[in-house]
Design an enzyme around this catalytic site. Structure first.
Site, short mmCIF file in Angstrom:
data_model
loop_
_atom_site.label_atom_id
_atom_site.label_comp_id
_atom_site.label_asym_id
_atom_site.label_seq_id
_atom_site.Cartn_x
_atom_site.Cartn_y
_atom_site.Cartn_z
CD GLU A 28 -3.04 -1.05 0.32
OE1 GLU A 28 -3.27 0.07 -0.18
OE2 GLU A 28 -3.71 -2.07 0.05
CB CYS A 69 -1.52 7.37 1.35
SG CYS A 69 -3.02 6.54 1.87
P1 NAD Z 1 7.18 4.93 7.73
O1 NAD Z 1 8.43 5.75 7.83
O2 NAD Z 1 6.31 4.80 8.93
O3 NAD Z 1 7.59 3.51 7.17
C1 NAD Z 1 6.65 2.49 7.03
C2 NAD Z 1 7.16 1.26 7.72
O4 NAD Z 1 8.37 0.82 7.09
C3 NAD Z 1 7.49 1.47 9.20
O5 NAD Z 1 6.90 0.43 9.95
C4 NAD Z 1 9.00 1.43 9.23
O6 NAD Z 1 9.50 0.89 10.42
C5 NAD Z 1 9.36 0.55 8.06
N1 NAD Z 1 10.67 0.87 7.52
C6 NAD Z 1 11.19 2.10 7.33
N2 NAD Z 1 12.42 2.01 6.78
C7 NAD Z 1 12.69 0.69 6.62
C8 NAD Z 1 13.80 -0.07 6.09
N3 NAD Z 1 14.89 0.54 5.62
N4 NAD Z 1 13.71 -1.40 6.08
C9 NAD Z 1 12.59 -2.01 6.54
N5 NAD Z 1 11.52 -1.35 7.04
C10 NAD Z 1 11.56 -0.03 7.09
O7 NAD Z 1 6.24 5.47 6.61
P2 NAD Z 1 6.60 6.28 5.32
O8 NAD Z 1 7.25 5.40 4.32
O9 NAD Z 1 7.20 7.60 5.66
O10 NAD Z 1 5.07 6.56 4.89
C11 NAD Z 1 4.74 7.54 4.02
C12 NAD Z 1 4.43 6.91 2.68
O11 NAD Z 1 3.46 5.91 2.87
C13 NAD Z 1 3.85 7.86 1.68
O12 NAD Z 1 4.40 7.59 0.43
C14 NAD Z 1 2.37 7.53 1.70
O13 NAD Z 1 1.71 7.85 0.51
C15 NAD Z 1 2.41 6.07 1.94
N6 NAD Z 1 1.18 5.62 2.56
C16 NAD Z 1 0.39 4.78 1.86
C17 NAD Z 1 -0.81 4.38 2.41
C18 NAD Z 1 -1.72 3.44 1.68
O14 NAD Z 1 -2.62 2.89 2.31
N7 NAD Z 1 -1.54 3.22 0.38
C19 NAD Z 1 -1.18 4.82 3.67
C20 NAD Z 1 -0.34 5.66 4.34
C21 NAD Z 1 0.86 6.05 3.80
#
Ligand code: NAD
Length: 474
Positions: free
Chosen positions: A228, A262
């Protein structure tokens, strides 16, 4: 499992990242899964009920945690997180009996007498990795179909929303079956350790860069993934749109949770003439919602951390401020901001904004909107404001997107029967309602044959007679 009767913390070896033995954790869950307990329908119903109890018993604590993490107003936290998950649970409980039912399929003559059907079966042990912007909903909404489908699950909340993460880790073991579910708090090291394990499915919510890490790790075990992700969701406003309604709904979609959604409209696409009418109206609505100085409004959110506040604030220099533009990085505040005259090569038009900055791309002709969208990555959401059904249908038919909404933003999330997911770079797979149940199930094809009669056409020795009959029956 009975509900807890005291407030004393339950110490579970599985609910902390400290000293995490990911292999042992998964092995334990797998053993439990193989016992068959999680496949039992009553157990699934009971766990779903317990999850709802966990949320409702602790609603005020969850709302406080969301306020702490993101300055989320309690009413917004209730609407977008608490109510969303409870709605998912109620929907699953209502339809579970139908979802688990085997689906009849036709049986060809050559396999008669016999019957064919599709049997949904649980996948096993699944991993759910949540993001920080809706830290409760994005973690628990996928858990609902995982439970409904009869799986064991590990939840990995986002470390960037620590208050919510901590609360889920504290409460989950008190309410759910500890042999089937665990919450692992932590950041990259813990997630990496989890990703090294063999899962039966991984559902990840977050950015595309980490999405690639997740998919690469999953590929080592041929584990299927649901990703997602995000992207730049366009919001197209046609010349015939109801400007008053559009302004209100766009402002709500963009500035809820300070734009950290998102599926928030990432940028506006409209003609110059429409921009002249629309932009002052959006400004008016923003004032009505958050007052002349949104910084003082308890209803306006904050950026999750300093790094993201700096990132979002930097976008403001990429255009001409129509309203807003105030920033207080120290307090993670970025005002609702509308930008005009934005260069297409600037960062604000190249990256997902994920904050309360809304650039407007003004077109000479409305017909250019379609091409503009199609020259870019397929978005997670597409919004079209128009009173002309043919205009809406044409854009829907020509522009691909994960989800779409005509004359509103984000509201498709409220429909349990609609799948939620991206397409292309905005995601893989979907969930919500029965689509979530499907994501966490294997649809096993089954054929049951009778022993009464055994047509010999397929067995050697072959003959001209058998061949002829075979041609007739095929
Ligand atoms: P985040 O930083 O919370 O990361 C998401 C998860 O990935 C966390 O649990 C984190 O611990 C893990 N993570 C981070 N770096 C990692 C690595 N190097 N290796 C393994 N795991 C790792 O969230 P984010 O990425 O900043 O979220 C923002 C993005 O998420 C935006 O692009 C947004 O559009 C997208 N998003 C999508 C949805 C959806 O439902 N499609 C919902 C919310 C956010």
């Amino acid at each position: 499992m009975e509900a807890p009767t005291t407030d004393s913390p339950v110490t579970s070896p599985l609910n902390a990242g400290d000293g995490l033995d990911a292999a042992a954790l998964v092995a334990g869950l797998r053993t439990y899964f193989r016992s068959g307990t999680t496949a039992d329908l009553n157990w699934r119903r009971q766990q779903l009920g317990q999850l709802r109890r966990m949320i409702l018993d602790n609603e005020s604590r969850f709302l406080q945690a969301l306020e702490k993490d993101l300055h989320k107003a309690p009413q917004e936290g209730f609407l977008t997180e608490v109510a969303g998950v409870c709605g998912d649970i109620d929907h699953a409980l209502k339809h579970l009996k139908k979802w688990v039912r085997p689906r009849r399929a036709s049986t060809p003559i050559v396999a008669q007498p016999g019957k064919s059907y599709i049997l949904p079966e649980p996948l096993g042990v699944v991993l759910i990795i949540g993001a920080w912007n809706y830290p409760l909903q994005l973690l628990l909404s996928p858990l609902v179909p995982a439970i409904a489908a009869g799986n064991c699950a590990v939840l990995k909340p986002s470390e960037l929303a620590p208050a919510t993460s901590k609360l889920v880790a504290e409460l989950l073991p008190r309410y759910l079956d500890n042999d089937a579910f665990a919450c692992v708090e932590g950041a990259v090291p813990e997630t990496t350790a989890l990703l090294e394990q063999r899962w039966d499915h991984i559902l990840y919510t977050g950015g595309g860069q980490v999405g690639k890490i997740v998919m690469t790790a999953a590929a080592r075990h041929l584990t299927p993934v649901t990703l997602e992700l995000g992207g730049k969701s366009p919001c197209i406003v046609a010349d015939d749109a109801n400007i008053e309604v559009a302004a209100r709904r766009i402002a709500w979609g963009k500035f809820t949770n300070a734009g950290q959604t998102c599926i928030a409209p990432d940028y506006l696409l409209c003609t110059r003439a429409t921009a002249e009418r629309l932009l002052p109206e959006i400004e008016k609505v923003v004032r009505e919602m958050f007052g002349a100085d949104p910084r003082t409004s308890s209803d306006y959110g904050r950026i999750v951390n300093r790094r993201h506040a700096e990132r979002v604030a930097a976008y403001i220099a990429d255009g001409e401020v129509f309203f807003g533009g105030e920033v207080d990085v120290e307090n993670r505040y970025v005002a609702p901001t509308l930008l005009r005259n934005v260069g297409l090569e600037t960062a604000v038009m190249q990256e997902e904004i994920f904050g309360p900055v809304l650039p407007v791309i003004e077109l000479d002709e409305f017909s250019q909107a379609e091409q503009f969208v199609n020259e870019r990555d397929k978005p997670l959401a597409l919004y079209v404001f128009t009173q002309n059904e043919a205009t809406a249908d044409r854009i829907l038919a020509r522009c691909s997107s994960g989800n779409a909404c005509i004359n509103d933003c984000m509201m498709f999330m409220a429909a349990h029967d609609l799948p939620f997911g991206g397409v292309g770079p905005s995601g893989i797979g979907a969930y919500h309602g029965e689509h979530g149940f499907r994501t966490f199930s294997h649809y096993k094809a089954v054929m049951k044959r009778s022993n009464i009669f055994d047509l010999d056409l397929r067995y050697a020795p072959f003959s001209a007679r058998k061949f002829k009959l075979l041609r007739l029956l095929r």
